[in-house]
Scaffold this motif. Structure first.
Motif, PDB file in Angstrom:
ATOM      1  N   PHE A  22       0.831  -1.208   0.000  1.00 55.86           N
ATOM      2  CA  PHE A  22       0.000   0.000   0.000  1.00 55.86           C
ATOM      3  C   PHE A  22       0.864   1.256   0.000  1.00 55.86           C
ATOM      4  N   PHE A  23       1.914   1.260   0.832  1.00 57.02           N
ATOM      5  CA  PHE A  23       2.781   2.437   0.918  1.00 57.02           C
ATOM      6  C   PHE A  23       3.496   2.686  -0.406  1.00 57.02           C
ATOM      7  N   PHE A  24       3.973   1.616  -1.061  1.00 59.67           N
ATOM      8  CA  PHE A  24       4.737   1.807  -2.290  1.00 59.67           C
ATOM      9  C   PHE A  24       3.861   2.293  -3.447  1.00 59.67           C
ATOM     10  N   SER A  25       2.550   2.118  -3.334  1.00 59.03           N
ATOM     11  CA  SER A  25       1.654   2.620  -4.384  1.00 59.03           C
ATOM     12  C   SER A  25       0.979   3.922  -3.976  1.00 59.03           C
ATOM     13  N   SER A  26       1.443   4.527  -2.881  1.00 49.45           N
ATOM     14  CA  SER A  26       0.770   5.711  -2.341  1.00 49.45           C
ATOM     15  C   SER A  26       1.224   7.021  -2.971  1.00 49.45           C
ATOM     16  N   ARG A  27       2.277   6.978  -3.759  1.00 52.52           N
ATOM     17  CA  ARG A  27       2.748   8.164  -4.465  1.00 52.52           C
ATOM     18  C   ARG A  27       2.922   7.821  -5.930  1.00 52.52           C
ATOM     19  N   SER A  28       2.750   8.811  -6.783  1.00 57.59           N
ATOM     20  CA  SER A  28       2.971   8.604  -8.206  1.00 57.59           C
ATOM     21  C   SER A  28       4.396   8.123  -8.440  1.00 57.59           C
ATOM     22  N   SER A  29       4.573   7.269  -9.434  1.00 55.01           N
ATOM     23  CA  SER A  29       5.903   6.730  -9.736  1.00 55.01           C
ATOM     24  C   SER A  29       6.912   7.830 -10.023  1.00 55.01           C
ATOM     25  N   SER A  30       6.441   8.978 -10.497  1.00 56.20           N
ATOM     26  CA  SER A  30       7.353  10.083 -10.843  1.00 56.20           C
ATOM     27  C   SER A  30       7.788  10.886  -9.620  1.00 56.20           C
ATOM     28  N   SER A  31       7.277  10.544  -8.442  1.00 54.64           N
ATOM     29  CA  SER A  31       7.633  11.251  -7.208  1.00 54.64           C
ATOM     30  C   SER A  31       8.478  10.361  -6.312  1.00 54.64           C
ATOM     31  N   ALA A  32       9.469  10.943  -5.661  1.00 56.66           N
ATOM     32  CA  ALA A  32      10.232  10.200  -4.657  1.00 56.66           C
ATOM     33  C   ALA A  32       9.301   9.826  -3.509  1.00 56.66           C
ATOM     34  N   LEU A  33       9.609   8.726  -2.840  1.00 59.29           N
ATOM     35  CA  LEU A  33       8.726   8.215  -1.787  1.00 59.29           C
ATOM     36  C   LEU A  33       9.480   8.095  -0.474  1.00 59.29           C
ATOM     37  N   ASP A  34       8.934   8.709   0.558  1.00 63.33           N
ATOM     38  CA  ASP A  34       9.448   8.514   1.920  1.00 63.33           C
ATOM     39  C   ASP A  34       8.631   7.404   2.570  1.00 63.33           C
ATOM     40  N   PHE A  35       9.276   6.278   2.847  1.00 64.98           N
ATOM     41  CA  PHE A  35       8.605   5.137   3.471  1.00 64.98           C
ATOM     42  C   PHE A  35       8.936   5.164   4.959  1.00 64.98           C
ATOM     43  N   ASP A  36       7.940   5.492   5.777  1.00 69.01           N
ATOM     44  CA  ASP A  36       8.124   5.632   7.224  1.00 69.01           C
ATOM     45  C   ASP A  36       7.816   4.289   7.892  1.00 69.01           C
ATOM     46  N   LEU A  37       8.844   3.594   8.345  1.00 68.25           N
ATOM     47  CA  LEU A  37       8.655   2.283   8.970  1.00 68.25           C
ATOM     48  C   LEU A  37       7.784   2.372  10.220  1.00 68.25           C
ATOM     49  N   ASP A  38       7.924   3.436  10.978  1.00 68.73           N
ATOM     50  CA  ASP A  38       7.126   3.592  12.195  1.00 68.73           C
ATOM     51  C   ASP A  38       5.648   3.758  11.861  1.00 68.73           C
ATOM     52  N   LEU A  39       5.362   4.564  10.844  1.00 65.55           N
ATOM     53  CA  LEU A  39       3.973   4.775  10.438  1.00 65.55           C
ATOM     54  C   LEU A  39       3.354   3.501   9.880  1.00 65.55           C
ATOM     55  N   ALA A  40       4.153   2.716   9.172  1.00 66.50           N
ATOM     56  CA  ALA A  40       3.636   1.513   8.506  1.00 66.50           C
ATOM     57  C   ALA A  40       3.149   0.451   9.484  1.00 66.50           C
ATOM     58  N   VAL A  41       3.606   0.502  10.726  1.00 70.69           N
ATOM     59  CA  VAL A  41       3.180  -0.511  11.706  1.00 70.69           C
ATOM     60  C   VAL A  41       2.183   0.054  12.719  1.00 70.69           C
ATOM     61  N   ARG A  42       1.854   1.337  12.600  1.00 71.86           N
ATOM     62  CA  ARG A  42       0.892   1.921  13.533  1.00 71.86           C
ATOM     63  C   ARG A  42      -0.521   1.422  13.244  1.00 71.86           C
ATOM     64  N   GLU A  43      -1.305   1.250  14.292  1.00 67.84           N
ATOM     65  CA  GLU A  43      -2.684   0.803  14.155  1.00 67.84           C
ATOM     66  C   GLU A  43      -3.623   1.938  14.534  1.00 67.84           C
ATOM     67  N   ASP A  44      -3.615   2.970  13.693  1.00 66.12           N
ATOM     68  CA  ASP A  44      -4.518   4.102  13.885  1.00 66.12           C
ATOM     69  C   ASP A  44      -4.767   4.759  12.535  1.00 66.12           C
ATOM     70  N   SER A  45      -5.605   5.791  12.540  1.00 70.49           N
ATOM     71  CA  SER A  45      -6.037   6.410  11.283  1.00 70.49           C
ATOM     72  C   SER A  45      -4.928   7.161  10.571  1.00 70.49           C
ATOM     73  N   GLU A  46      -3.781   7.387  11.231  1.00 68.35           N
ATOM     74  CA  GLU A  46      -2.660   8.037  10.568  1.00 68.35           C
ATOM     75  C   GLU A  46      -1.994   7.107   9.546  1.00 68.35           C
TER      76      GLU A  46
END
Length: 582
Positions: free
Chosen positions: A432-456
């Motif tokens: 989900f995270f890797f498809s969250s930005r257009s391919s033409s944009s750099a992507l910041d993948f936040d490991l902490d956010l990816a494991v959170r269980e909330d609406s953020e």
């Protein structure tokens, strides 16, 4: 294939045209005018749901003021049985149409009828396309750049299938050439160091230094002992390459399978060389006059091919002359064909031998200079590479933890490996995270956010909406309230802004699929899911279901279940699970 947005647009056009013809027949407006009006969706629903510019567009031809034309149209409109409840005149003469309950009912009926195929369009008309993605060198672990390319390619293939294309997924295995030679040298050096000591065997300056190379050398030693140290360097290195590939390729397949990616074919570069297809392809370029010899090597006249390509695309000769165009070696002086020669052959194989109408590649942005050169080479072969080869360039991924960049893999000493990433976060979060930005944009993948269980956490936010609906349906079923058939719902009860906004969002999926296929970017689906989940949460908080009057309960329960099915539908396109409980 349902597209209720398009159906409403077409009805606005038909209703307006019919009203004009009636007004003309009554002598209120001049007859025979051809009016080309635009039909827009206003941003503010206070201006209606669809706005026609018929009155302004027809002012000149009809010799009337726009508001006078608009008044005549409104007076002759017949909305009976249509999707619309009312039409109002606004501003200089816009005709603002407001949707009625029939349209909202038909959206739910169409989604129910189409089921998992809802959102499908026939843009591709069965056209055969290949999506080639990841295609990482089999010389070491796959990294997070490959991870992003894997999601973009796999999800794009699913989107194109939903858009009516016949899609083939392929991984191109670079099991030949200089990279494999370097791979063999690296394993060989580590193998000899294991026997003779690191201080006695120099390691290749540009060799692969990761721990995975040491492990391959150790495994080879465990299987064969020191027997191979006395064999010829050529024989030993060929064995090292074969052994390394026999370990690494299955490991890549295993990693990608864990990542929910399956290919129709793993195509070996070596097959192009062994069959003589590279040599044959270079021969065709030579026969067409696009090659020349210099310093013992065979060169492609890339600059000439690019000049021809750019002029055909509309660039001026002055613009082209200012470009720093260079030629490429196809066959080195030692007789070995270059990677570029093999790449041309591979894409000729795609377009000519296997007959794909388009070859779509997901490449890292560092390959941008290679795109036009390869397209031009295919043009030189008469394969229209400028149109039939589509390259999606993917920007870099920045992995973050505790707000700081994570740079090194535990195993390879380079960018973090895919398997290390999947040890930290779920496959669902990664995809989900890797498809969250257009391919033409750099992507910041936040490991902490990816494991959170909330609406953020966006994937949690979307999956929670699906699970919330499943729980709601289960609770109401226990109380005897089952999800009704769409035809048994009274759409007149959908009176709140939240209900209507949610149904409008549901209707947008076919257009979302069209845009994702047009742009070769599944980010449209990702964004749609977040919007749909947000609209559902707003609806759920504003509109009670349990305890409401029977007609309201049934309608809202059906609406919630429809949202559930569409969320599951879209998550499947992205290769993400739709959990029933969280």
């Amino acid at each position: 294939m349902s597209n209720m947005i398009q159906a409403a647009r077409e009805q606005v056009h038909a209703l307006t045209q019919s009203a004009y013809e009636k007004a003309a027949a009554a002598g209120v407006l001049p007859a025979g005018a051809q009016v080309k009006a635009t039909i827009e969706i206003p941003k503010d629903v206070k201006n209606g749901d669809y706005a026609s510019s018929f009155a302004m567009a027809g002012a000149k031809a009809l010799h009337r003021a726009p508001r006078q034309i608009a008044q005549a149209i409104v007076e002759h409109l017949d909305l009976a049985g249509s999707y619309f409840d009312k039409v109002e005149i606004a501003g200089p003469g816009f005709l603002n149409f407001t949707l009625g309950s029939k349209w909202y009912a038909d959206v739910l009926c169409d989604i129910q009828a189409e089921g998992k195929r809802y959102g499908a369009i026939d843009e591709g008309k069965g056209e055969t396309v290949m999506v080639e993605f990841v295609s990482a060198n089999p010389t070491g672990p796959m990294h997070i750049g490959n991870a992003r390319g894997g999601v973009l390619g796999d999800a794009l293939a699913s989107v194109l299938e939903r858009a009516g294309y016949d899609v083939w997924r392929e991984f191109y295995v670079n099991d030949a050439g200089n990279q494999i030679h370097k791979f063999a040298l690296s394993i060989d050096a580590r193998y000899l160091q294991r026997i003779q000591g690191e201080e006695n065997v120099p390691f290749p300056e540009d060799g692969y230094r990761g721990e995975d190379i040491k492990e391959l050398a150790q495994a080879f030693y465990d299987a064969h002992g020191a027997d191979w140290k006395d064999k010829s360097e050529e024989e030993r290195q060929a064995a090292m390459a074969e052994y390394g590939l026999s370990v690494n390729i299955p490991r890549m397949q295993e990693d990608l399978r864990r990542y929910h990616i399956e290919y129709d074919e793993w195509f070996l570069e070596s097959s192009l060389h062994n069959s003589g297809y590279v040599e044959e392809t270079v021969g065709l370029l030579r026969d067409k006059g696009w090659t020349y010899e210099k310093d013992g090597a065979l060169w492609l006249d890339t600059s000439g091919l690019l000049r021809q390509k750019y002029l055909a695309e509309g660039k001026s000769r002055e613009q082209v002359d200012k470009l720093d165009l260079k030629d490429d070696v196809l066959r080195r002086a030692n007789g070995f064909y270059t990677y570029f020669a093999a790449d041309i052959a591979y894409h000729r194989n795609k377009l000519e031998q296997r007959g794909f109408s388009k070859a779509i590649n997901i490449w890292g942005a560092d390959h941008h200079g290679h795109v036009a050169r390869l397209q031009a080479a295919l043009d030189g072969l008469g394969l229209d590479g400028s149109h039939r080869l589509v390259v999606v360039l993917m920007q870099l991924v920045n992995l973050l933890q505790d707000g700081q960049p994570v740079r090194m893999s535990k195993r390879s000493g380079k960018a973090i490996a895919l398997r290390d990433l999947l040890d930290e976060v779920s496959v669902d979060a990664a995809r989900f995270f890797f498809s969250s930005r257009s391919s033409s944009s750099a992507l910041d993948f936040d490991l902490d956010l990816a494991v959170r269980e909330d609406s953020e956490n966006p994937v949690y936010y979307v999956q929670y909406a699906h699970a919330r609906i499943c729980s709601l349906i289960a609770r109401l079923e226990e109380e005897g309230a089952a999800v009704p058939d769409a035809a048994d719902v009274d759409p007149a009860v959908f009176a709140t802004a939240e209900e209507r906004a949610l149904i409008k969002t549901l209707s947008q999926l076919p257009e979302t699929i069209r845009l994702a296929a047009r742009d070769y970017d599944p980010v449209h689906v990702n964004r749609y899911l977040i919007t749909l989940a947000g609209e559902f949460h707003r609806f759920y908080n504003a509109c009670y279901i349990k305890g409401e009057a029977p007609a309201v309960l049934r309608a809202r329960l059906k609406l919630a279940d429809t949202v559930r099915s569409v969320i599951a539908n879209c998550l499947e396109l992205l290769g993400v699970a739709a959990p029933e409980k969280m």
